[in-house]
Design a protein around this motif. Structure first.
Motif, PDB file in Angstrom:
ATOM      1  N   ILE A  91      25.219  16.452  10.262  1.00  0.00           N
ATOM      2  CA  ILE A  91      25.498  15.011  10.268  1.00  0.00           C
ATOM      3  C   ILE A  91      24.224  14.273  10.686  1.00  0.00           C
ATOM      4  O   ILE A  91      23.599  14.647  11.683  1.00  0.00           O
ATOM      5  CB  ILE A  91      26.592  14.668  11.308  1.00  0.00           C
ATOM      6  N   ALA A  92      23.869  13.243   9.943  1.00  0.00           N
ATOM      7  CA  ALA A  92      22.795  12.342  10.387  1.00  0.00           C
ATOM      8  C   ALA A  92      23.467  11.202  11.136  1.00  0.00           C
ATOM      9  O   ALA A  92      24.311  10.500  10.568  1.00  0.00           O
ATOM     10  CB  ALA A  92      22.013  11.813   9.196  1.00  0.00           C
ATOM     11  N   GLY A  93      23.124  11.030  12.404  1.00  0.00           N
ATOM     12  CA  GLY A  93      23.691   9.941  13.203  1.00  0.00           C
ATOM     13  C   GLY A  93      22.640   8.861  13.401  1.00  0.00           C
ATOM     14  O   GLY A  93      21.625   9.102  14.054  1.00  0.00           O
ATOM     15  N   ILE A  94      22.853   7.706  12.822  1.00  0.00           N
ATOM     16  CA  ILE A  94      21.849   6.627  12.899  1.00  0.00           C
ATOM     17  C   ILE A  94      22.436   5.473  13.704  1.00  0.00           C
ATOM     18  O   ILE A  94      23.538   5.002  13.434  1.00  0.00           O
ATOM     19  CB  ILE A  94      21.424   6.182  11.483  1.00  0.00           C
ATOM     20  N   ILE A  95      21.672   5.027  14.695  1.00  0.00           N
ATOM     21  CA  ILE A  95      22.203   4.185  15.775  1.00  0.00           C
ATOM     22  C   ILE A  95      21.429   2.863  15.870  1.00  0.00           C
ATOM     23  O   ILE A  95      20.211   2.870  15.738  1.00  0.00           O
ATOM     24  CB  ILE A  95      22.021   4.948  17.121  1.00  0.00           C
ATOM     25  N   VAL A 144      16.225  18.698  10.354  1.00  0.00           N
ATOM     26  CA  VAL A 144      17.422  18.963   9.530  1.00  0.00           C
ATOM     27  C   VAL A 144      17.584  20.473   9.331  1.00  0.00           C
ATOM     28  O   VAL A 144      18.707  21.002   9.425  1.00  0.00           O
ATOM     29  CB  VAL A 144      17.334  18.238   8.160  1.00  0.00           C
ATOM     30  N   GLU A 145      16.481  21.161   9.106  1.00  0.00           N
ATOM     31  CA  GLU A 145      16.572  22.624   8.916  1.00  0.00           C
ATOM     32  C   GLU A 145      17.110  23.297  10.181  1.00  0.00           C
ATOM     33  O   GLU A 145      17.926  24.226  10.112  1.00  0.00           O
ATOM     34  CB  GLU A 145      15.203  23.209   8.535  1.00  0.00           C
ATOM     35  N   ALA A 146      16.640  22.822  11.340  1.00  0.00           N
ATOM     36  CA  ALA A 146      17.122  23.390  12.615  1.00  0.00           C
ATOM     37  C   ALA A 146      18.635  23.183  12.722  1.00  0.00           C
ATOM     38  O   ALA A 146      19.384  24.094  13.111  1.00  0.00           O
ATOM     39  CB  ALA A 146      16.404  22.718  13.787  1.00  0.00           C
ATOM     40  N   ALA A 147      19.093  21.983  12.364  1.00  0.00           N
ATOM     41  CA  ALA A 147      20.533  21.691  12.441  1.00  0.00           C
ATOM     42  C   ALA A 147      21.302  22.533  11.421  1.00  0.00           C
ATOM     43  O   ALA A 147      22.427  22.993  11.692  1.00  0.00           O
ATOM     44  CB  ALA A 147      20.767  20.201  12.188  1.00  0.00           C
ATOM     45  N   VAL A 177      21.524  15.568  13.496  1.00  0.00           N
ATOM     46  CA  VAL A 177      20.191  15.002  13.709  1.00  0.00           C
ATOM     47  C   VAL A 177      20.422  13.533  14.019  1.00  0.00           C
ATOM     48  O   VAL A 177      20.960  12.792  13.192  1.00  0.00           O
ATOM     49  CB  VAL A 177      19.290  15.140  12.457  1.00  0.00           C
ATOM     50  N   MET A 178      20.054  13.133  15.229  1.00  0.00           N
ATOM     51  CA  MET A 178      20.285  11.749  15.658  1.00  0.00           C
ATOM     52  C   MET A 178      18.995  10.940  15.504  1.00  0.00           C
ATOM     53  O   MET A 178      17.906  11.427  15.832  1.00  0.00           O
ATOM     54  CB  MET A 178      20.713  11.709  17.130  1.00  0.00           C
ATOM     55  N   VAL A 196      16.813  15.299  17.779  1.00  0.00           N
ATOM     56  CA  VAL A 196      16.588  13.848  17.855  1.00  0.00           C
ATOM     57  C   VAL A 196      15.234  13.528  17.229  1.00  0.00           C
ATOM     58  O   VAL A 196      14.211  14.123  17.603  1.00  0.00           O
ATOM     59  CB  VAL A 196      16.586  13.353  19.325  1.00  0.00           C
ATOM     60  N   ILE A 197      15.245  12.606  16.280  1.00  0.00           N
ATOM     61  CA  ILE A 197      13.984  12.162  15.687  1.00  0.00           C
ATOM     62  C   ILE A 197      13.843  10.658  15.889  1.00  0.00           C
ATOM     63  O   ILE A 197      14.830   9.966  16.118  1.00  0.00           O
ATOM     64  CB  ILE A 197      13.921  12.500  14.182  1.00  0.00           C
TER      65      ILE A 197
END
Ligand code: NAD
Length: 485
Positions: free
Chosen positions: A148-152, A53-56, A176-177, A205-206
């Motif tokens: 944006i947190a993208g959760i898939i 998240v910090e990187a983003a 961050v996906m 990506v995490i």
């Protein structure tokens, strides 16, 4: 196509365009051949979630100032990557989420179309909006939201990922996906290639499940959570998001009704209805999940449905003979089999049809023969739940008023469809349906629909929309400037 050779892929986290390893790796097994380990995926710690998240967040400070032209350039390259990688990576997708190879390949095509539509829509979306009179001047400007947190979910991971990444990038956000643990590999490989086109930190990506997701939800530098998945997890996300008053965008489950009118050509519509109901073995959010049939056509409709379903050949997604694939994971497999058992113990009649292609491998995968249910009570669980698997209930009705009431009597409201040879009649009924989308004589977007239909649901099927210009608006904040002359 051979399913024998197994290449185990090791997938790392991606933070600041660097591969990041961890101490904990989780195996991915082939749902059609459980003895095969096809991947090992690094599981993020909470500290690594924070790093991503910090990187983003840092990348956002400059990416937000990139021009539309720069962003569109990236989107053209993403489209090319999707086309170039499709043949090879569709195999990976089928290996991790079980679906037919042709379906995986089609998913790359859909993802590329999502990028094309985003490019087209973005150009008009950013047209300046300026008003002026003798006293003052007003400009309504569009700014990116932030991280944006993208959760898939796992069911159609490629297209669902790209439907978030393309609009988020073109509007100047960073991401961050978090892919699903049940199909993390294909999307991670593509996201790494896309991230390489961008400054470090724009896409990270995490991997992990609830704990990792929750850490992401709660991080104060995440401004918005764009989530596609089930309603239960959406409720956790909303609670997590409350503390920092984050915006949420939810694409959730559905229980889409198909209403068959008495003027149809059954031979024409039965394959189309079943094509929707059983695409990805029924594991599609806007698959047809219940079919309402006029009493006068009920028996003949049921017979035609059974004839069609009996033609399915159920086997491994990479076996060229297969026309029907396994379900994705153990939870799915257990839930669907339990549901089948409960239906068998009810007054409804359930038949399982189709051919087992490879009987000796049957118990080595999450294989379930497709099921048709008739003489079902309209309030029975199989009609009211999101079965998310290869079972289709047929409900009989007498009047238009009755069927509209039954179709709307649900907490879901994603898609729906009307089947008729009379457009005016279909449209009149379509307008009475409580849903985000209604298809007439189809189930899925046409070419034009893909570009212009906002995708999403009402009631508990979602909050907000994906795709089209309306979907782009999920990824911006408005900044209004008013000059008093
Ligand atoms: P799910 O809700 O179980 O999981 C979705 C994602 O959420 C996964 O990545 C999971 O790891 C993550 N997650 C789990 N706990 C979390 C938490 N506490 N915080 C943040 N993330 C968390 O869904 P699924 O089983 O992967 O997918 C099936 C569901 O998705 C179905 O209900 C289907 O209808 C729905 N779906 C909706 C759409 C749509 O566009 N409306 C599309 C596809 C699937």
């Amino acid at each position: 196509m051979s399913t024998q050779e197994v290449q185990v892929k090791e997938i790392q986290l991606l933070i600041n365009n660097q591969d990041v390893s961890t101490e904990n790796y989780v195996e991915v097994r082939d749902p059609g051949r459980l003895s095969d380990v096809v991947g090992k995926v690094a599981q993020a710690t909470v500290e690594q979630v924070n790093q991503a998240v910090e990187a983003a967040y840092i990348a956002f400070q400059s990416w937000r100032h990139s021009t539309l032209e720069e962003r569109l350039e990236v989107l053209y390259k993403i489209e090319k990557i999707l086309k170039d990688e499709a043949q090879e990576l569709a195999r990976t997708l089928s290996r991790e989420n079980g679906v037919l190879y042709s379906t995986s390949l089609g998913e790359f095509d859909m993802a590329a179309r999502a990028v094309q539509a985003t490019i087209k829509n973005a150009k008009s979306f950013f047209e300046p909006v300026i008003k002026e009179d003798g006293d003052s001047w007003v400009s309504v400007e569009k700014r990116p939201v932030g991280v944006i947190a993208g959760i898939i979910p796992w069911n159609a991971p490629m297209v669902l990922t790209i439907q978030k990444v393309a609009p988020a990038i073109v509007t100047g956000n960073t991401l961050v996906m978090k892919p699903s643990p049940n199909s993390p590999m294909g999307v991670s490989i593509i996201l790494k290639k896309i991230a390489a086109l961008l400054p470090p930190g724009v896409i990270n990506v995490i991997h992990g499940d609830a704990e990792v997701g929750s850490a992401l939800n709660k991080h104060q530098h995440v401004r918005k959570i764009s989530f596609t998945g089930g309603g239960q997890i959406a409720k956790y996300i909303m609670k997590d998001a409350a503390d920092s008053l984050k915006s949420v965008h939810f694409e959730l489950g559905g229980n889409d009704p198909a209403i068959v009118l008495d003027d149809v050509d059954l031979d024409d519509i039965v394959p189309k209805i079943l094509g929707s109901a059983f695409r990805r073995s029924g594991q599609v959010c806007f698959a047809i999940k219940r079919v309402y049939v006029p009493e006068s056509l009920y028996d003949v409709f049921y017979d035609k449905v059974c004839q069609f379903v009996d033609q399915y050949k159920v086997g491994h997604g990479l076996d060229e003979r297969s026309t029907f694939a396994p379900v994705n994971n153990k939870n799915q497999y257990d839930q669907i089999n339990k549901l089948i058992e409960r239906i068998r113990n009810s007054n409804a009649k359930l038949v399982q049809l189709g051919e087992k292609l490879d009987p000796e491998n049957w118990d080595n995968g999450y294989y379930i023969l497709p099921a048709v249910v008739r003489d079902v009570d309209p309030n029975q669980e199989i009609v009211t739940c999101e079965q998310f698997g290869p079972i289709i209930p047929l409900v009989s009705y007498r009047t238009e008023e009755e069927v509209v009431k039954m179709a709307n009597d649900t907490e879901y409201g994603l898609g729906s469809s009307i089947w008729t040879s009379n457009f005016d009649r279909g449209l009149r009924i379509a307008r009475k349906i409580e849903a985000g989308m209604t298809f007439i004589n189809g189930s899925g977007q046409s070419h034009l629909g893909y570009e212009h239909m906002p995708f999403g649901g009402v009631k508990q099927s979602g909050i907000g929309r994906e795709n089209s210009e309306i979907g782009l608006a999920e990824f911006i904040e408005y900044h209004a400037i008013n000059y008093h002359k």
